[in-house]
Design an enzyme around this catalytic site. Structure first.
Site, PDB file in Angstrom:
ATOM      1  CD  GLU A 114      -2.744   1.273   0.136  1.00 39.84           C
ATOM      2  OE1 GLU A 114      -3.178   2.609   0.055  1.00 39.84           O
ATOM      3  OE2 GLU A 114      -2.949   0.558  -0.634  1.00 39.84           O
ATOM      4  CD  GLU A 115       6.020   2.894   3.233  1.00 43.40           C
ATOM      5  OE1 GLU A 115       5.458   3.090   4.455  1.00 43.40           O
ATOM      6  OE2 GLU A 115       6.880   2.471   3.126  1.00 43.40           O
ATOM      7  CG  LEU A 116       5.678   0.133  -4.188  1.00 39.54           C
ATOM      8  CD1 LEU A 116       6.864   0.913  -4.425  1.00 39.54           C
ATOM      9  CD2 LEU A 116       6.128  -1.243  -4.354  1.00 39.54           C
TER      10      LEU A 116
END
Length: 125
Positions: free
Chosen positions: A85-87
């Site tokens: 999700e961060e990526l």
């Protein structure tokens, strides 16, 4: 500090994205220390993440407010929904030309990531 976008203030030079259990006390900590030693303003999230946690506003803002993002792709990076999700967020800002992304392959063959082989095959199924 100069901004790549006149309407946006950048608070960090570098945001470091990493899989905690793979690299927190190894590569990520050493990279963070080296960057800080050179007076490079760096964001590295060090709190433990629990299953079901969502990405905090602090992290979203830090990603937005960074000139560069270093993504340390380790063997178990893709097994973390949080990391993925961060990526996704990082790449959304990157495609808007708001930050530059620098991948570091830590103990991983880049072609395994590209072709989703090995641990990346399992993680993406």
């Amino acid at each position: 500090m100069a901004s790549s976008s006149p309407s946006r203030l950048q608070n960090y030079d570098v945001f470091v994205s990493f899989r905690g259990k793979d690299t927190r006390r190894k590569f990520a900590s050493h990279l963070y220390t080296a960057l800080r030693y050179r007076n490079i303003i760096t964001f590295k999230y060090d709190r433990e993440i629990e299953a079901g946690d969502t990405i905090s506003d602090e992290i979203c803002q830090a990603i937005q407010d960074s000139r560069f993002v270093v993504v340390i792709i380790s063997e178990n990076y893709a097994t973390s929904k949080w990391c993925l999700e961060e990526l996704r967020m990082i790449m959304d800002f990157h495609t808007e030309d708001m930050s530059r992304v620098v991948p570091i392959f830590y103990g991983v063959d880049p072609s395994d990531v590209r072709h989703q082989r090995g641990s990346f095959d399992t993680a993406f199924q």
